[in-house]
Write an enzyme that holds these catalytic residues in place. Structure first.
Site: not given
Lengths: 295, 211
Positions: B178, B86, B176
């Site tokens: 993560e 991002c 994302h």
């Protein structure tokens, strides 16, 4: 409650992106641009900063839409705006406008003295203030995707934000050592849903990011609350009520990143002008306190 | 201690100026790497690869500027793998629009900031990976990759736009990974790239040179 719904994950996700950052109060597009250029992670659009709301009195409401719209088109970072506690129609209007986060804030005059907004019912995420763990968990139960300390907005005095972050962190630590049956009793004392109490007991933290606000005026103040467990900071009156907003904004941005590094904090603190004037909280009459709004 | 890459877990830094660097640390650990936060140029000497996390790219740019980290990061990227998610992908891009802003230009892509709109346009969607399998992509005020260079390989798309790309040792995602609940495959991929890169170097380990 289910934290794993897509909507709630996206709300918390944006709060995750703001970690280690500074969210700055701005009253017009010009200030928003200064904030963005200094490195603000987001701006909070409002009509008057808390210090002026405190001084001028009267009913403080959601900002004029024109101001928020100007700010939204002036910067590329997220734009937040405040609604009165319980004023879900101000919130609907801000949602229709497309602000990125709504702060259901004690800084504005409450619209409802019993109920907060049902925040689950919105697609836009909400942040709410809290002075202790029970208040934080009640707000999360209502759908808040980010918690911030209330501190005492517009005071330029960090003492209340410190009290609130220390209280929240201590109450969370205490839950982690309790047995299952004790948690039921704690939930009753905290006036919070048992499942949220159980989550905190298991994880030692809130299920949403935990930021700090209310009285942060210097890089050292920002570093202090970060050291105490805040994951990002809101600065209200502290920047644009100081003598050199640009320098102070930049210094507080550095402090939020390097809060563990005293040498960098020293660098950030050099050559700053006057901080905003501060108020002694104990000299404020009870009815002048903003932090006691919200339930 | 720098050791033999083939027997050692790689050490991967996460640029920890601002953003969700802690979520990346957890994902890297799940992928079998050691993760350390990086806030200074000196700390770059201690890592085999670096993640530029999600957050606000303008904030990160300011902090890179305040700390004179821009050039050290470019030099790092000339030798070692970088992975931007991002905001991190925006920092890696060769060109940024909406509005234009400086970037490291280590990956030949043009990125439009806030490509889908504001927070209410954020979304979670399944994507298919070129390597096979699917991933859950979490887009938060995400950018859109509007152009990829001839050397850039597209590893996944969403609504006809690239969302995961690779160029040489570098990787970028507009979403994302993560924050994904759907597995750790993208971080595994980056850890593999870092391992492959460290294995290629004759010293086999980290470069301990201090300037």
């Amino acid at each position: 409650m289910n934290f794993q719904t897509e909507d709630f994950r996206l709300k918390v996700g944006l709060a995750e992106m703001l970690k280690g950052g500074v969210i700055m109060d701005v009253v017009n597009a010009e200030q928003a641009v200064i904030a963005e250029k200094a490195g603000a992670a987001a701006v909070m659009a409002l009509e008057r900063v808390p210090a002026d709301i405190r001084k001028e009195g009267g009913v403080a409401r959601m900002s004029q839409i024109r101001i928020i719209r100007d700010i939204m088109s002036a910067v590329s970072i997220p734009v937040m705006a405040k609604v009165r506690i319980g004023h879900f129609m101000e919130a609907r209007i801000l949602e229709a406008l497309g602000v990125d986060y709504i702060d259901e804030s004690e800084v504005l005059t409450p619209a409802d003295e019993e109920h907060h907004v049902d925040k689950h019912d919105f697609k836009v995420p909400f942040v709410c203030g809290a002075r202790n763990l029970g208040e934080a968990l009640r707000r999360i139960a209502e759908g808040a995707a980010m918690i911030r300390t209330k501190g005492e907005a517009g005071s330029g005095n960090i003492v209340e934000a410190v009290r609130h972050i220390r209280t929240i962190v201590k109450e969370m630590k205490q839950l982690t050592v309790l047995g299952k049956e004790e948690l039921v009793h704690e939930a009753k004392k905290l006036q919070a849903p048992l499942e949220l109490v159980q989550y905190v007991a298991q994880n030692g933290k809130l299920p949403v990011p935990n930021f700090s606000a209310g009285g942060i005026a210097t890089p050292a103040d920002a570093a202090l609350v970060m050291q105490l467990g805040a994951e990002a900071v809101f600065v209200g009156s502290g920047i644009f009520k100081s003598s050199d907003p640009e320098a102070r904004a930049k210094a507080i941005v550095k402090a939020a990143t390097f809060y563990q590094d005293p040498v960098k904090l020293l660098e950030a603190s050099e050559e700053l002008g006057e901080a905003m004037p501060g108020l002694e909280i104990s000299k404020l009459p009870e009815e002048a306190l903003l932090q006691t709004r919200g339930w | 201690m720098a050791g033999n890459a083939s027997t050692h877990e790689p050490v991967i830094g996460v640029l920890a100026l601002q953003g969700d660097f802690d979520a990346h640390r957890a994902a890297l650990e799940r992928a079998g790497a050691r993760a350390i936060p990086v806030r200074t140029a000196a700390q770059l000497d201690d890592v085999d690869g670096l993640i530029l996390p999600g957050g606000e790219s303008t904030t990160m740019l300011k902090l890179l500027d305040y700390e004179n980290l821009f050039e050290p990061l470019r030099r790092f990227g000339a030798e070692k793998p970088l992975f931007g998610t991002c905001a991190g992908a925006i920092l890696l891009a060769s060109e940024v629009t909406n509005p234009p802003q400086p970037s490291l230009a280590l990956l030949d892509i043009t990125v439009e900031r806030n490509g889908y709109g504001r927070q209410i346009d954020s979304r979670i969607a399944p994507i298919e990976l070129a390597q096979g399998g699917t991933a859950e992509a979490v887009f938060i005020r995400a950018p859109i990759i509007r152009r990829v260079g001839p050397q850039t390989k597209v590893l996944a798309t969403y609504l006809d736009a690239p969302v995961l790309v690779e160029q040489g040792r570098h990787l970028a995602a507009t979403f994302h990974p993560e924050l994904s609940n759907g597995g750790n495959q993208i971080h595994n991929l980056f850890v593999e790239k870092v391992k492959a890169q460290t294995a290629h170097r004759p010293s086999g380990g980290r470069d301990r040179r201090k300037q």
